[in-house]
Motif scaffolding. Structure first.
Motif, PDB file in Angstrom:
ATOM      1  N   MET B   1       0.834  -1.205   0.000  1.00 58.68           N
ATOM      2  CA  MET B   1       0.000   0.000   0.000  1.00 58.68           C
ATOM      3  C   MET B   1       0.868   1.255   0.000  1.00 58.68           C
ATOM      4  N   THR B   2       0.250   2.358  -0.392  1.00 61.76           N
ATOM      5  CA  THR B   2       1.023   3.576  -0.633  1.00 61.76           C
ATOM      6  C   THR B   2       1.458   4.253   0.657  1.00 61.76           C
ATOM      7  N   ASP B   3       2.730   4.507   0.759  1.00 63.49           N
ATOM      8  CA  ASP B   3       3.252   5.325   1.847  1.00 63.49           C
ATOM      9  C   ASP B   3       3.065   6.781   1.450  1.00 63.49           C
ATOM     10  N   LYS B   4       2.256   7.509   2.214  1.00 66.56           N
ATOM     11  CA  LYS B   4       1.918   8.885   1.839  1.00 66.56           C
ATOM     12  C   LYS B   4       2.677   9.937   2.642  1.00 66.56           C
ATOM     13  N   THR B   5       3.724   9.509   3.355  1.00 65.48           N
ATOM     14  CA  THR B   5       4.410  10.495   4.185  1.00 65.48           C
ATOM     15  C   THR B   5       5.126  11.536   3.325  1.00 65.48           C
ATOM     16  N   MET B   6       5.077  12.763   3.819  1.00 67.66           N
ATOM     17  CA  MET B   6       5.666  13.912   3.129  1.00 67.66           C
ATOM     18  C   MET B   6       6.253  14.862   4.164  1.00 67.66           C
ATOM     19  N   THR B   7       7.012  15.827   3.669  1.00 65.50           N
ATOM     20  CA  THR B   7       7.445  16.944   4.508  1.00 65.50           C
ATOM     21  C   THR B   7       6.463  18.098   4.290  1.00 65.50           C
ATOM     22  N   PRO B   8       6.440  19.074   5.201  1.00 58.08           N
ATOM     23  CA  PRO B   8       5.582  20.250   4.969  1.00 58.08           C
ATOM     24  C   PRO B   8       5.889  20.903   3.617  1.00 58.08           C
ATOM     25  N   GLU B   9       7.169  20.919   3.235  1.00 56.48           N
ATOM     26  CA  GLU B   9       7.551  21.548   1.960  1.00 56.48           C
ATOM     27  C   GLU B   9       6.967  20.783   0.771  1.00 56.48           C
ATOM     28  N   GLU B  10       6.936  19.446   0.890  1.00 53.29           N
ATOM     29  CA  GLU B  10       6.352  18.651  -0.197  1.00 53.29           C
ATOM     30  C   GLU B  10       4.854  18.901  -0.318  1.00 53.29           C
ATOM     31  N   VAL B  11       4.184  19.077   0.811  1.00 56.41           N
ATOM     32  CA  VAL B  11       2.752  19.395   0.773  1.00 56.41           C
ATOM     33  C   VAL B  11       2.542  20.707   0.033  1.00 56.41           C
ATOM     34  N   VAL B  12       3.277  21.710   0.458  1.00 61.64           N
ATOM     35  CA  VAL B  12       3.107  23.037  -0.138  1.00 61.64           C
ATOM     36  C   VAL B  12       3.487  23.014  -1.617  1.00 61.64           C
ATOM     37  N   GLY B  13       4.431  22.150  -1.966  1.00 58.71           N
ATOM     38  CA  GLY B  13       4.827  22.008  -3.365  1.00 58.71           C
ATOM     39  C   GLY B  13       3.697  21.515  -4.263  1.00 58.71           C
ATOM     40  N   ARG B  14       2.682  20.909  -3.656  1.00 54.12           N
ATOM     41  CA  ARG B  14       1.529  20.417  -4.417  1.00 54.12           C
ATOM     42  C   ARG B  14       0.400  21.429  -4.434  1.00 54.12           C
ATOM     43  N   LEU B  15       0.572  22.532  -3.732  1.00 51.94           N
ATOM     44  CA  LEU B  15      -0.464  23.573  -3.706  1.00 51.94           C
ATOM     45  C   LEU B  15      -0.044  24.714  -4.623  1.00 51.94           C
ATOM     46  N   GLY B  16      -0.994  25.556  -4.963  1.00 56.02           N
ATOM     47  CA  GLY B  16      -0.654  26.659  -5.858  1.00 56.02           C
ATOM     48  C   GLY B  16      -1.470  27.902  -5.565  1.00 56.02           C
ATOM     49  N   SER B  17      -0.989  29.022  -6.077  1.00 56.01           N
ATOM     50  CA  SER B  17      -1.695  30.290  -5.910  1.00 56.01           C
ATOM     51  C   SER B  17      -3.074  30.200  -6.558  1.00 56.01           C
ATOM     52  N   GLY B  18      -4.036  30.862  -5.943  1.00 56.11           N
ATOM     53  CA  GLY B  18      -5.384  30.893  -6.502  1.00 56.11           C
ATOM     54  C   GLY B  18      -6.265  29.741  -6.060  1.00 56.11           C
ATOM     55  N   MET B  19      -5.688  28.795  -5.309  1.00 53.22           N
ATOM     56  CA  MET B  19      -6.464  27.621  -4.878  1.00 53.22           C
ATOM     57  C   MET B  19      -7.467  27.969  -3.773  1.00 53.22           C
ATOM     58  N   THR B  20      -8.462  27.088  -3.630  1.00 53.75           N
ATOM     59  CA  THR B  20      -9.378  27.144  -2.494  1.00 53.75           C
ATOM     60  C   THR B  20      -8.913  26.117  -1.468  1.00 53.75           C
ATOM     61  N   LEU B  21      -8.497  26.613  -0.296  1.00 52.82           N
ATOM     62  CA  LEU B  21      -7.944  25.744   0.744  1.00 52.82           C
ATOM     63  C   LEU B  21      -8.861  25.696   1.952  1.00 52.82           C
ATOM     64  N   GLY B  22      -9.236  24.498   2.374  1.00 53.96           N
ATOM     65  CA  GLY B  22      -9.963  24.333   3.628  1.00 53.96           C
ATOM     66  C   GLY B  22      -8.963  24.077   4.736  1.00 53.96           C
ATOM     67  N   ILE B  23      -9.171  24.711   5.882  1.00 49.25           N
ATOM     68  CA  ILE B  23      -8.267  24.510   7.019  1.00 49.25           C
ATOM     69  C   ILE B  23      -9.088  24.047   8.209  1.00 49.25           C
ATOM     70  N   GLY B  24      -8.735  22.869   8.756  1.00 47.23           N
ATOM     71  CA  GLY B  24      -9.504  22.265   9.839  1.00 47.23           C
ATOM     72  C   GLY B  24      -9.271  22.927  11.184  1.00 47.23           C
ATOM     73  N   GLY B  25      -9.749  22.266  12.259  1.00 45.05           N
ATOM     74  CA  GLY B  25      -9.684  22.853  13.588  1.00 45.05           C
ATOM     75  C   GLY B  25     -10.816  23.845  13.794  1.00 45.05           C
ATOM     76  N   TRP B  26     -10.736  24.569  14.877  1.00 44.86           N
ATOM     77  CA  TRP B  26     -11.821  25.511  15.221  1.00 44.86           C
ATOM     78  C   TRP B  26     -11.225  26.631  16.055  1.00 44.86           C
ATOM     79  N   GLY B  27     -11.386  27.881  15.629  1.00 41.23           N
ATOM     80  CA  GLY B  27     -10.835  28.997  16.406  1.00 41.23           C
ATOM     81  C   GLY B  27      -9.347  28.789  16.613  1.00 41.23           C
ATOM     82  N   SER B  28      -8.926  28.799  17.876  1.00 42.77           N
ATOM     83  CA  SER B  28      -7.513  28.580  18.162  1.00 42.77           C
ATOM     84  C   SER B  28      -7.294  27.179  18.730  1.00 42.77           C
ATOM     85  N   ARG B  29      -7.917  26.201  18.052  1.00 45.98           N
ATOM     86  CA  ARG B  29      -7.831  24.809  18.503  1.00 45.98           C
ATOM     87  C   ARG B  29      -7.453  23.877  17.341  1.00 45.98           C
TER      88      ARG B  29
END
Lengths: 248, 283
Positions: B1-29
């Motif tokens: 099965m696929t090992d999906k581990t990444m670094t924060p930089e690799e995650v951001v490398g898959r994102l781009g300007s103009g995207m719609t990003l959902g961010i989880g959590g709630w308030g300061s939690r």
């Protein structure tokens, strides 16, 4: 009144606690959701005395008894179900409120470019259309009690009627540091129900930015009983935090 | 099965300007702050951010990365008003799509269920309808004939969430009292990235908590990042509480000064070192 309580007459903050507690009288087995210190003391007093079936939260994700014992799970998504299921009576704050009970906690000024950005509407729109919503205002002033709110977050009676969403809409009362109000004036406008002892009608009128409905004779907010005063002072708020929220 | 581990930089490398990003959590939690910090180190901008807003919104707004914010609030919880969100609104620096908390939740539900909208008894009569004139209504086809707001699906290009534990496949577990809406964010997104306090073997997950604590399943996850203390300075119960002292510093320090001291380093490791140094200085 006993000699003991007469010797230590209730403070304004304690009348406010009593007035907030009364909001949950006869509500049965619903969640009391108090926003702010005085309403939370009121909810606890109500549960300890005349509304023992009330549910309380720990402010996080649990339903808890008066001693903090967990009795249920209430994460945000289930809390929202309690709202839309109607089994909740919230007492919210209000940065602005008008004579029909429209409330604003979103922003002051033009929404496009506010002079003061506040919290955002939060749950006020869903609350007001689904479960009873009361309001608590610790400093009654013409800046809060306004002719027209800048951004309708909580829906008042006129707006609910115009939008045809009155089915579960109910605003039982507003409690401020000066008195208690409801919306039983003509066309569901705000009416002075009682004055906290020491406050005059003129004082309330001067602190309200719209014309209040006032009867010829306005009663005073009821006196706390001796046991209620003991509970407030010794059990619910022994550190006297209530006097920081309401100073008179 | 696929090992999906990444670094924060690799995650951001898959994102781009103009995207719609959902961010989880709630308030300061339980905010995925390490991933937000990685975004801040990148050149990504012009974002539409969908969030029950906390300092994730504040940081990205202060850095000028948000074009449009979709949110029912932004707060630091123990500090009621998010200062950088406030400043951005008061200077007109971002466009707001203001939803009620329930409308927002049902928008995520619609996206997760591949529905165009969900009917909600919320919004009508409020000024949410005035400030979001694109909102439509729908009438019940049944006998009651009630009118509802049709909350459009909040479909996300990507979601960022932070949980307590995860395995390499993308199964993730919350150990605190509230799941918030992190599973919904993941299911509402084309790609979801989960950061976690600790990466463990799959068999360890069932030992850390009951089955219902396994909130996020691997089929809805694209990448997994191990970022200890990665929700700092928000809370990540039971691993740690909110760093109230540091949050206060964040809320009261001019942005350029704060960013220069804590966010100018080239990695999450630099950030964690900077906050440790700051805490040492406070003793």
């Amino acid at each position: 009144m006993t000699a003991a309580t007469a010797a230590t007459a209730a403070t304004r903050a304690e009348y406010c606690v009593i007035a907030c507690a009364e909001a949950w009288r006869g509500n049965g087995e619903v969640l009391a959701s108090p926003m702010g210190l005085i309403p939370s003391f009121g909810a606890r007093l109500a549960k300890r005395t005349f509304s023992p079936d009330l549910l309380l939260t720990d402010g996080e994700a649990l339903l808890v008894g008066l001693d903090g014992t967990p009795e249920g799970w209430l994460p945000y998504r289930r809390h929202l179900t309690m709202v839309t299921g109607g089994r909740r009576h919230v007492m919210m704050g209000a940065s602005q409120i008008d004579r029909y009970g429209n409330q604003n906690i979103s922003c002051i000024g033009d929404w496009e470019r506010p002079t003061r950005q506040l919290l955002g509407v939060r749950g006020a729109p869903v609350n007001t259309l689904n479960n009873p919503v009361s309001y608590w205002v610790p400093r009654h002033s013409p800046r809060v009690f306004v002719e027209r709110v800048d951004m309708v977050s909580g829906v008042g009676y006129d707006r609910a009627e115009a939008a045809g969403v009155t089915r579960f809409h109910r605003l039982p009362r507003v409690v401020s540091d000066l008195g208690v109000f409801d919306f039983t004036g003509p066309d569901h406008t705000m009416r002075l129900v009682s004055l906290h002892p020491g406050v005059t009608v003129e004082q309330v009128r001067a602190a309200t930015g719209f014309e209040l409905v006032v009867a010829d004779e306005v009663p005073y907010t009821r006196e706390p009983g001796a046991e209620e005063l003991r509970l407030i002072r010794e059990v619910i708020d022994p550190r006297g935090l209530r006097d920081r929220e309401v100073r008179v | 099965m696929t090992d999906k581990t990444m670094t924060p930089e690799e995650v951001v490398g898959r994102l781009g300007s103009g995207m719609t990003l959902g961010i989880g959590g709630w308030g300061s939690r339980r905010k995925p702050m390490a991933l937000v910090r990685a975004l801040l180190r990148s050149g990504i901008t012009d974002l539409t951010v969908v969030s029950y807003g906390g300092p994730d919104v504040g940081l990205l707004a202060a850095a000028g990365r948000i074009r449009r914010l979709v949110a029912p609030f932004a707060t630091l919880d123990s500090i009621a008003l998010e200062p950088h969100f406030r400043a951005a609104r008061e200077s007109g620096a971002l466009t707001l799509t203001e939803y009620d908390e329930a409308m927002f939740m049902w928008g995520l539900h619609a996206a997760a269920n591949r529905l165009p909208f969900m009917p909600v008894r919320a919004g009508l009569g409020s000024d949410v309808m005035r400030v979001n004139p694109e909102l439509r209504t729908v009438t019940s086809p049944y006998g009651d004939g009630e009118e509802f707001v049709a909350v459009p699906a909040l479909r996300l290009d990507a979601a960022l969430v932070h949980l307590n534990r995860a395995d390499r496949l993308g199964n993730a577990q919350y150990l605190g009292p509230d799941p918030y809406f992190d599973d919904l964010f993941c299911e509402a997104a084309d790609d979801a990235y989960v950061s976690c306090e600790q990466l463990v073997e799959t068999a360890e997950l069932a030992k850390s908590g009951p089955p219902q604590s396994l909130l996020v399943s691997r089929h809805s996850v694209t990448g997994v990042v191990e970022t200890p203390n990665g929700a700092h300075f928000t809370s990540c119960a039971p691993d740690y509480d909110r760093d109230e002292a540091f949050q206060k510093l964040y809320a009261t320090t001019p942005w350029p000064e704060f960013a220069a001291r804590f966010l100018a380093g080239g990695s999450e490791h630099d950030y964690q070192t900077a906050i440790r140094t700051w805490h040492e200085e406070q003793k």
